[in-house]
Design an enzyme around this catalytic site. Structure first.
Site, PDB file in Angstrom:
ATOM      1  N   ARG A 255       0.854  -1.195   0.000  1.00  0.00           N
ATOM      2  CA  ARG A 255       0.000   0.000   0.000  1.00  0.00           C
ATOM      3  C   ARG A 255       0.889   1.244   0.000  1.00  0.00           C
ATOM      4  NH1 ARG A 255      -2.534   0.739   5.234  1.00  0.00           N
ATOM      5  NH2 ARG A 255      -1.185   2.540   5.493  1.00  0.00           N
ATOM      6  N   GLU A 269       5.115   7.176   2.021  1.00  0.00           N
ATOM      7  CA  GLU A 269       5.757   5.898   2.347  1.00  0.00           C
ATOM      8  C   GLU A 269       5.028   4.757   1.660  1.00  0.00           C
ATOM      9  OE1 GLU A 269       4.910   4.159   6.293  1.00  0.00           O
ATOM     10  OE2 GLU A 269       3.959   6.074   6.767  1.00  0.00           O
ATOM     11  N   ASN A 271       3.868   0.831   2.512  1.00  0.00           N
ATOM     12  CA  ASN A 271       3.738  -0.217   3.525  1.00  0.00           C
ATOM     13  C   ASN A 271       3.822  -1.562   2.830  1.00  0.00           C
ATOM     14  OD1 ASN A 271       2.795   1.304   6.126  1.00  0.00           O
ATOM     15  ND2 ASN A 271       1.700   2.206   4.394  1.00  0.00           N
ATOM     16  N   GLY A 275      -2.133  -3.537   6.758  1.00  0.00           N
ATOM     17  CA  GLY A 275      -3.110  -4.249   7.573  1.00  0.00           C
ATOM     18  C   GLY A 275      -4.188  -4.915   6.727  1.00  0.00           C
TER      19      GLY A 275
END
Lengths: 310, 457
Positions: A255, A269, A271, A275
């Site tokens: 992501r 950023e 990820n 999650g």
């Protein structure tokens, strides 16, 4: 198929990881796979050798699980695994390294300075902070280089708030970055394989937009998916996200978080393993693209087993 | 560790939260959850020395006594002990409660007492009875962390009044009450833990107790007195509870056996004036019909033996020793800039660090050293407060662990203090006294290190 679901671990994001893992296990069982949940601890390798899974679903966040450590072990054991590989995980986890890669790859990211704790303790780096206002302006954002969620991320509205913010950020990592604050809409683009999913926008509902913790609380941030963007905006955002994903060498899924400023998107950023809980953004984006959670899990497994098929 | 496939399947669909999100009541939006909660979740690792809990020591309770009492219950009253009971609790349980309150000089009418499932349920039922969304509740700053989610879930507007070493600053309370008057608002109640407060460890002085009760009478204001630790006094003279001073007209009293017998039996109680009690009973009926009859039987047996005061005396000896150990360790390992309370009873010490240290972030660092505490923000409704304080528990772990735990936390703090000093280029003690960062360097061209310009790399 026998799928080991790696979750938990010792990272500060253990709680989220356990929720991501539990949800993946449910989906795997509904898909007819055999899910073997493993809380990554001292017996991880032994468990993997005992179970000999066909594939490992890495549902771990933060240090240990998202930084390439577990991925390296899986490579040694010859077990295919979901999500990005060792190098990409390492790059994404270290925000400073990631920003260098992004800038080298021509992907827009806000200006920054990075400092090691030793620079302050032993080299008198505090004397260099005076130049910050001129170079980055205020407010600025102080972040630990490695760390997930909002932990340790602080805004400094003026010079006087910088030392305190640095002490907080250094609680999580020995390297921190000070980043120019970019005003704009907060967007997240999840990438599955090589394809960008619909853009999610995080909209703070009332409250302080400088309160990072708030954005992770149900009810204090609303998410719009797909985000309302013009065709031009959407294509700029999506291509910046795909460029970032590629620049960091991601594969499987990841992501990309970015800000849509007046003069275009800026990537904050990436990820590596976002999650997968019931309130996480990647599953929301998938749903908006008509991909159910089960389908998402199935796709992620396929990408792990046949990377070329992506 | 793994759940059985059968059990997992039963849980399967309930995890897909988004399918239910649209059905949630508005109050769930203000129920608190945060990154801090995830952090607290990992304090449960076995290798972590946790000074974060609020656990009484149950390890010295004689197993033989427990076995004999439970056997007697099985032999003599199985049918009754396994049956429902009255919502208000058994009369015999209430007799025990009256005895416990009598030990602190209170003489409640047994008809005014309701047995609850822990003191926590008493707080919940009082709020359920009195609070509409938007109503004002007043409590201490810091307050019992377990009360915060209750006030939040009833959507109360909570005002916190600062404490000093003599407990809640009643003078400040008077100011707040006057301010509310001018807005034509009235608080529904003032919540206080007057003795050995959780988390601050402070005790409300006699003078302030008198003034608080007087204020309540003058203004017909309800006080909720939560007194779990009153009998756990290690030093100083006992002070009369608010309930005793007031006689029970304007004080709703909350008690518990958790800290003087066992938290696992979940026996607490509330004492309230009859009209309020009537509503509380209705509220409890709706919540859980009655408190565990099995554990009420245990309480009856336990008190019948007549040794309950001796057990408390033994606990007091243990806790006094542990408090001394913790205070000693704090003196040795915490930096000169830190302050802490030295409670004369209860389970907790409240430590306050220099303002630039955020104890939430400090916890993340401390967890790497395998030690945990409760960050101060948990004791405030406004989470931006209490950021440089922490609650330390000394009842739940032994002396060795207390010493080692405090040493590790002290080391982590020392690192932060040193770093801050380096950042502001001051000596640690100097920076603590006036925590002001150095003024902006004017001469940055001269002594700036040759950093790369952002973007050159």
């Amino acid at each position: 198929m026998k799928v080991a679901v790696l979750k938990g671990g010792r990272s500060l994001e253990r709680g989220v990881s356990l929720r991501s893992g539990a949800r993946v296990e449910d989906a795997l069982e509904r898909l007819g796979h055999e899910a073997v949940p493993i809380d990554a601890g001292g017996d991880l390798v032994k468990r993997l050798l005992d179970e000999l899974p066909d594939v490992a679903f890495v549902a771990m966040h933060g240090l240990g699980g998202e930084d390439g450590t577990v991925q390296e072990l899986l490579e040694i054991l010859g077990i295919p695994f979901t999500g990005p590989g060792v190098a990409a995980c390492g790059r994404c986890m270290d925000k400073v390294l990631a920003k260098h890669e992004l800038r080298d790859g021509g992907v827009p990211t806000p200006d920054w300075f990075a400092f090691n704790e030793t620079a302050f303790r032993e080299l008198g780096a505090a004397d260099a902070l005076g130049g910050l206002e001129e170079r980055l302006g205020f407010p600025l954002v102080v972040k630990p280089s490695r760390g997930g969620s909002a932990l340790g991320v602080k805004f400094a509205a003026s010079w006087f708030e910088v030392p305190e913010a640095l002490v907080s950020a250094f609680s999580y990592d020995s390297r921190v970055l000070l980043e120019r604050f970019v005003e704009g809409r907060e967007l997240a683009v999840s990438v599955l394989g090589t394809e960008a999913l619909p853009v999610v926008e995080a909209i703070p509902t009332g409250g302080d937009r400088y309160d990072f913790e708030a954005r992770y609380e149900i009810g204090r941030t609303e998410f719009a998916c797909p985000a309302e963007l013009s065709g031009e905006e959407e294509s700029a955002v999506t291509s910046a996200a795909l460029a970032a994903y590629e620049a960091l060498g991601c594969s499987g899924f990841s992501r990309v978080d970015l800000i849509l400023a007046e003069d275009g998107p800026q990537v904050l950023e990436v990820n590596a393993i976002p999650g997968l809980t019931d309130t996480s953004l990647l599953p929301q984006a998938a749903e908006a693209a008509g991909i159910s959670f089960e389908n998402l899990v199935e796709r992620i497994l396929e990408l792990a087993l046949k990377p070329a098929a992506a | 560790m793994e759940e059985t496939p059968h059990r997992r399947r039963a849980h399967t669909r309930s995890r897909d939260l988004e399918r239910y999100a649209g059905l949630f009541a508005e109050r769930t939006g203000v129920m608190r959850s945060s990154a801090m909660r995830d952090l607290m979740a990992i304090t449960a690792r076995p290798e972590v020395i946790s000074l974060a809990g609020g656990l009484p020591d149950t390890s010295t309770f004689p197993a033989g006594t427990f076995a004999a009492q439970m056997t007697r219950i099985a032999q003599e009253s199985t049918a009754e002990a396994l049956q429902y009971g009255p919502t208000e609790g058994f009369a015999e349980t209430v007799d025990c409660i009256v005895e416990v309150m009598g030990a602190e000089g209170m003489l409640p009418d047994p008809d005014d007492v309701i047995v609850t499932t822990g003191g926590q349920q008493a707080i919940d039922l009082i709020c359920k009875t009195l609070i509409d969304p938007g109503d004002v509740v007043i409590c201490e700053a810091p307050t019992y962390p377990g009360a915060v989610p209750v006030f939040c879930s009833y959507q109360a507007e909570t005002i916190q009044i600062d404490c000093d070493e003599d407990g809640m600053c009643v003078e400040e309370l008077e100011g707040v009450l006057a301010q509310l008057d001018s807005e034509d608002r009235r608080p529904k109640f003032v919540y206080s833990v007057p003795s050995f407060q959780n988390p601050a460890g402070v005790t409300l002085s006699l003078q302030r107790r008198r003034r608080l009760v007087e204020l309540a009478r003058q203004r017909e204001l309800l006080l909720v007195e939560d007194n779990p630790y009153g009998l756990l006094r290690f030093g100083g003279e006992p002070l009369p509870p608010l309930y005793q001073l007031d006689g029970g007209d304007f004080v709703i009293y909350v008690g518990t056996l958790s800290k003087i017998l066992s938290p696992g039996i979940r026996i607490g109680w509330a004492v309230a004036p009859p009209p309020v009690m009537e509503k509380i009973v209705l509220g409890k009926q709706a919540s859980d019909l009655c408190t565990s009859t099995l554990t009420q039987h245990f309480v009856r047996e336990y008190f019948a033996e007549g040794h309950w005061r001796e057990y408390i005396d033994a606990l007091i000896e243990i806790y006094r020793g542990r408090r001394d150990t913790m205070v000693e360790a704090l003196r040795e390992h915490f930096p000169a800039e830190a302050t802490w309370t030295e409670p004369q009873g209860g389970l907790f010490i409240w430590a306050t660090l220099p303002e630039y240290i955020d104890t939430g972030d400090l916890l993340a660092k401390a967890l790497r050293e395998d030690v945990a505490f409760v960050p101060g923000q948990a004791a405030y409704v406004d989470e931006s407060r209490g950021r440089n304080s922490m609650r330390l528990n000394f009842s739940g772990v032994g002396d060795e662990e207390i010493r080692e735990g405090v040493r590790r936390i002290g080391k982590t703090i020392a690192e932060q203090v040193e770093l801050y000093a380096a950042l502001t280029r001051k000596q640690p003690t100097e920076s603590a006294r006036e925590p002001q960062p150095a003024p902006r360097a004017e001469s940055n061209s001269a002594d700036v290190l040759p950093f790369r310009k952002a973007g050159e790399g």
